[in-house]
Design a protein around this motif. Structure first.
Motif, mmCIF file in Angstrom:
data_model
loop_
_atom_site.group_PDB
_atom_site.id
_atom_site.type_symbol
_atom_site.label_atom_id
_atom_site.label_comp_id
_atom_site.label_asym_id
_atom_site.label_seq_id
_atom_site.Cartn_x
_atom_site.Cartn_y
_atom_site.Cartn_z
ATOM 1 N N MET A 1 -59.518 6.921 28.268
ATOM 2 C CA MET A 1 -58.784 6.145 29.259
ATOM 3 C C MET A 1 -58.667 6.999 30.507
ATOM 4 O O MET A 1 -58.313 8.176 30.424
ATOM 5 C CB MET A 1 -57.400 5.753 28.742
ATOM 6 C CG MET A 1 -57.418 4.659 27.711
ATOM 7 S SD MET A 1 -55.743 4.096 27.291
ATOM 8 C CE MET A 1 -56.147 2.763 26.154
ATOM 9 N N GLU A 2 -58.957 6.383 31.652
ATOM 10 C CA GLU A 2 -58.893 7.089 32.926
ATOM 11 C C GLU A 2 -57.788 6.481 33.777
ATOM 12 O O GLU A 2 -57.667 5.262 33.883
ATOM 13 C CB GLU A 2 -60.236 6.991 33.639
ATOM 14 C CG GLU A 2 -60.301 7.772 34.930
ATOM 15 C CD GLU A 2 -61.683 7.758 35.553
ATOM 16 O OE1 GLU A 2 -61.868 8.420 36.592
ATOM 17 O OE2 GLU A 2 -62.585 7.082 35.006
ATOM 18 N N SER A 3 -57.008 7.343 34.392
ATOM 19 C CA SER A 3 -55.801 6.883 35.090
ATOM 20 C C SER A 3 -56.088 6.164 36.400
ATOM 21 O O SER A 3 -55.307 5.325 36.836
ATOM 22 C CB SER A 3 -54.885 8.077 35.357
ATOM 23 O OG SER A 3 -55.483 8.956 36.302
ATOM 24 N N GLY A 4 -57.189 6.523 37.057
ATOM 25 C CA GLY A 4 -57.449 5.980 38.385
ATOM 26 C C GLY A 4 -56.689 6.713 39.474
ATOM 27 O O GLY A 4 -56.779 6.371 40.650
ATOM 28 N N LEU B 1 -51.670 11.323 35.114
ATOM 29 C CA LEU B 1 -51.831 10.420 33.970
ATOM 30 C C LEU B 1 -50.727 9.359 33.886
ATOM 31 O O LEU B 1 -50.601 8.673 32.877
ATOM 32 C CB LEU B 1 -51.861 11.234 32.665
ATOM 33 C CG LEU B 1 -53.013 12.228 32.510
ATOM 34 C CD1 LEU B 1 -52.870 12.992 31.200
ATOM 35 C CD2 LEU B 1 -54.350 11.539 32.581
ATOM 36 N N GLU B 2 -49.959 9.195 34.939
ATOM 37 C CA GLU B 2 -48.787 8.326 34.892
ATOM 38 C C GLU B 2 -49.126 6.856 34.682
ATOM 39 O O GLU B 2 -48.303 6.097 34.160
ATOM 40 C CB GLU B 2 -47.961 8.499 36.173
ATOM 41 C CG GLU B 2 -47.298 9.882 36.279
ATOM 42 C CD GLU B 2 -46.555 10.063 37.587
ATOM 43 O OE1 GLU B 2 -46.473 9.083 38.368
ATOM 44 O OE2 GLU B 2 -46.061 11.180 37.829
ATOM 45 N N THR B 3 -50.302 6.427 35.092
ATOM 46 C CA THR B 3 -50.653 5.007 34.946
ATOM 47 C C THR B 3 -51.118 4.661 33.535
ATOM 48 O O THR B 3 -51.267 3.483 33.206
ATOM 49 C CB THR B 3 -51.764 4.619 35.943
ATOM 50 O OG1 THR B 3 -52.930 5.421 35.691
ATOM 51 C CG2 THR B 3 -51.304 4.810 37.379
ATOM 52 N N ILE B 4 -51.369 5.672 32.697
ATOM 53 C CA ILE B 4 -51.731 5.413 31.298
ATOM 54 C C ILE B 4 -50.444 5.318 30.494
ATOM 55 O O ILE B 4 -49.716 6.300 30.337
ATOM 56 C CB ILE B 4 -52.635 6.522 30.733
ATOM 57 C CG1 ILE B 4 -53.932 6.626 31.548
ATOM 58 C CG2 ILE B 4 -52.965 6.256 29.266
ATOM 59 C CD1 ILE B 4 -54.853 7.764 31.118
ATOM 60 N N GLY C 1 -67.682 12.484 14.758
ATOM 61 C CA GLY C 1 -67.995 11.061 14.610
ATOM 62 C C GLY C 1 -66.812 10.165 14.312
ATOM 63 O O GLY C 1 -66.987 8.974 14.060
ATOM 64 N N ILE C 2 -65.577 10.703 14.353
ATOM 65 C CA ILE C 2 -64.411 9.857 14.086
ATOM 66 C C ILE C 2 -63.973 9.149 15.375
ATOM 67 O O ILE C 2 -64.432 9.478 16.474
ATOM 68 C CB ILE C 2 -63.236 10.670 13.509
ATOM 69 C CG1 ILE C 2 -62.651 11.615 14.573
ATOM 70 C CG2 ILE C 2 -63.658 11.430 12.268
ATOM 71 C CD1 ILE C 2 -61.308 12.211 14.188
ATOM 72 N N ASN C 3 -63.078 8.177 15.245
ATOM 73 C CA ASN C 3 -62.505 7.523 16.423
ATOM 74 C C ASN C 3 -61.784 8.566 17.269
ATOM 75 O O ASN C 3 -60.946 9.326 16.758
ATOM 76 C CB ASN C 3 -61.501 6.449 15.992
ATOM 77 C CG ASN C 3 -62.157 5.287 15.291
ATOM 78 O OD1 ASN C 3 -62.839 4.479 15.914
ATOM 79 N ND2 ASN C 3 -61.972 5.208 13.974
ATOM 80 N N THR C 4 -62.112 8.608 18.544
ATOM 81 C CA THR C 4 -61.569 9.629 19.432
ATOM 82 C C THR C 4 -61.186 8.995 20.762
ATOM 83 O O THR C 4 -61.975 8.242 21.345
ATOM 84 C CB THR C 4 -62.610 10.739 19.692
ATOM 85 O OG1 THR C 4 -63.076 11.260 18.445
ATOM 86 C CG2 THR C 4 -62.017 11.863 20.517
ATOM 87 N N LEU C 5 -59.987 9.285 21.232
ATOM 88 C CA LEU C 5 -59.543 8.767 22.523
ATOM 89 C C LEU C 5 -59.047 9.918 23.386
ATOM 90 O O LEU C 5 -58.088 10.598 23.042
ATOM 91 C CB LEU C 5 -58.423 7.737 22.338
ATOM 92 C CG LEU C 5 -57.895 7.091 23.632
ATOM 93 C CD1 LEU C 5 -58.984 6.276 24.323
ATOM 94 C CD2 LEU C 5 -56.676 6.224 23.341
ATOM 95 N N GLY C 6 -59.714 10.125 24.515
ATOM 96 C CA GLY C 6 -59.313 11.140 25.476
ATOM 97 C C GLY C 6 -58.560 10.518 26.632
ATOM 98 O O GLY C 6 -58.897 9.422 27.083
ATOM 99 N N LEU C 7 -57.540 11.208 27.126
ATOM 100 C CA LEU C 7 -56.723 10.722 28.232
ATOM 101 C C LEU C 7 -56.989 11.601 29.456
ATOM 102 O O LEU C 7 -56.732 12.809 29.430
ATOM 103 C CB LEU C 7 -55.243 10.764 27.851
ATOM 104 C CG LEU C 7 -54.893 10.071 26.521
ATOM 105 C CD1 LEU C 7 -53.416 10.239 26.211
ATOM 106 C CD2 LEU C 7 -55.277 8.598 26.549
ATOM 107 N N PHE C 8 -57.496 10.971 30.530
ATOM 108 C CA PHE C 8 -57.978 11.744 31.672
ATOM 109 C C PHE C 8 -57.477 11.196 33.005
ATOM 110 O O PHE C 8 -57.364 9.980 33.189
ATOM 111 C CB PHE C 8 -59.507 11.719 31.717
ATOM 112 C CG PHE C 8 -60.180 12.500 30.637
ATOM 113 C CD1 PHE C 8 -60.542 13.821 30.830
ATOM 114 C CD2 PHE C 8 -60.464 11.905 29.412
ATOM 115 C CE1 PHE C 8 -61.168 14.542 29.828
ATOM 116 C CE2 PHE C 8 -61.091 12.616 28.406
ATOM 117 C CZ PHE C 8 -61.452 13.941 28.615
#
Length: 330
Positions: free
Chosen positions: A307-310, A314-317, A279-286
C-alpha cells in the motif's frame, strides 16, 4: 578489457555487505549468474548477521564472511581472496576497501558502477547506474551489473520472481511450531524497522489488531532483541490472544517461522522482503517518498503486495484499509 565469457566454470563473487533487506533483493543476482553460466561457482561476500539469509539461496555455493575477513591483515586478506580463485567480482554495494583488495588480489574481472570515484581505479568494467534517479526496482538495479557478463536486458519483476530459489534450511523447534494455530490464519505483525523503513506507528498496528476477529486470526508480533524492549509496554495493551515472539528467535529461526506463517505486514524492512521471497502473503506499507517509495523497495514475491500513501508519510494508510486487505488472504 577483461572478459570471462569464455570460461565454462567461472568463480563469480557477489559483494554486498549491508542490511538484510538489501541482501534479499540481491539474491536474484545469483540465480541469473547461474542462468548465464550454468556451471559457475557463485560466492557471496556478506556480513555475519546476513549469512542466514544468504544461505537460503540455492544458487549460492559459498559464503565469505566480510567481518572475519576484516580481522586479517591487509596482506592476509589479499592472499585469502587469491586462494579462492575468483574470476570476477560484482560490487553490488560500493565499498572502497573491498574494491581495493579485489584489485590487489588480481581478480580478473571487477565490475562496479561509474558513480563511485574509487571504482575508476579499482574496477576494470564500469556500468553506468544511478539508483536514486532510476525508476527500476532495487532487485532490477542489482541485475544491471550483470550486463558485462552477458545479461542483455533487465528482467521484469515477474521474471525475477520466477527465478526465485529462496528456501529455508532450518527446521522449527516444537516450541516454535506450537505458536501456530491450525484452525486460524497465522498473521505476523512486524511493527518496527530498525530505521530502514518509515514506520506506520504502534497506534495504527494496535487498531488493526483489534479490528481482526480473534476467531479467525492468530496474531503474532515479531521483532529483534532490541525491539523487544521498545515493544514490551505496547504489547501489554493488546488482546491477550496476541502472541509475543519479539526477541525469541535467531534469524535462521525467523526465516523458517515466516515461511510457515500465512502472512506478514511490515514497512520496508528485512522481514518484509524475507516474507515476500518465501512466497507467503506479504503486505508492505510505503510512503510515496523517494528513495524509499515502493517503486524502489516493494516486496518481491508471488503473493507480495503493498500500500502506498500517495504522500511523504504513512498517515493516509488507515487500519481499516489494511484490515480489509488482510481479510482477503483468508
Amino acid at each position: 578489457m577483461a572478459n570471462i565469457n569464455h570460461l565454462k566454470t567461472p568463480h563469480i563473487l557477489i559483494s554486498r555487505v549491508d542490511a538484510i533487506g538489501d541482501v534479499v533483493l540481491t539474491l536474484p543476482v545469483a540465480a541469473y549468474i547461474k542462468q548465464l553460466f550454468p556451471n559457475a561457482t557463485v560466492s557471496f561476500l556478506g556480513r555475519t548477521y546476513t549469512q542466514p539469509v544468504i544461505n537460503t539461496m540455492t544458487s549460492i555455493d559459498a559464503f565469505i564472511n566480510y567481518d572475519e575477513l576484516k580481522k586479517l591483515s591487509e596482506l592476509q586478506q589479499i592472499e585469502y581472496l587469491q586462494k579462492q580463485n575468483i574470476d570476477a567480482i560484482i560490487h553490488v554495494l560500493p565499498n572502497k576497501h573491498i574494491a581495493k583488495i579485489a584489485r590487489q588480489a588480481g581478480i580478473k574481472l571487477r565490475i562496479g558502477t561509474t558513480n563511485r570515484l574509487f571504482h575508476w581505479y579499482t574496477c576494470n568494467k564500469l556500468v553506468k547506474l544511478s539508483r536514486k534517479k532510476s525508476d527500476l526496482h532495487e532487485a532490477q538495479l542489482n541485475l544491471v551489473l550483470l550486463k558485462p557478463l552477458g545479461l542483455e536486458q533487465v528482467p521484469s519483476l515477474p521474471e525475477i520472481i520466477s527465478h526465485n530459489n529462496f528456501r529455508s534450511k532450518t527446521g522449527l523447534t516444537p516450541a516454535l511450531n506450537a505458536v501456530f494455530a491450525g484452525d486460524k490464519f497465522n498473521l505476523i505483525i512486524h511493527p518496527k524497522s530498525h530505521g530502514s523503513g518509515m514506520e506506520w506507528g504502534l497506534d495504527n498496528f494496535a487498531e488493526l489488531i483489534h479490528s481482526l476477529p480473534a476467531d479467525k486470526f492468530n496474531i503474532i508480533v515479531t521483532g529483534s532483541e532490541n525491539e523487544k524492549v521498545l515493544l514490551a509496554n505496547w504489547i501489554q495493551t493488546l488482546p491477550s490472544t496476541v502472541q509475543d515472539m519479539t526477541g525469541k528467535m535467531s534469524l535462521n529461526e525467523l526465516i523458517a517461522f515466516i515461511s510457515k506463517s500465512g502472512g506478514l505486514i511490515a514497512s520496508g524492512t528485512g522481514p518484509l522482503h524475507i516474507a515476500a521471497f518465501t512466497g507467503i502473503n506479504t503486505l508492505g506499507l510505503f510512503p510515496s517518498l523517494r528513495p524509499i517509495h515502493p517503486g524502489r523497495w516493494a516486496p518481491v514475491g508471488k503473493k507480495a503486495g503493498y500500500m502506498e500513501s500517495g504522500t511523504n508519510n504513512l498517515e493516509t494508510i488507515t487500519p481499516f484499509m489494511v484490515s480489509e486487505k488482510v481479510k482477503t488472504w483468508i
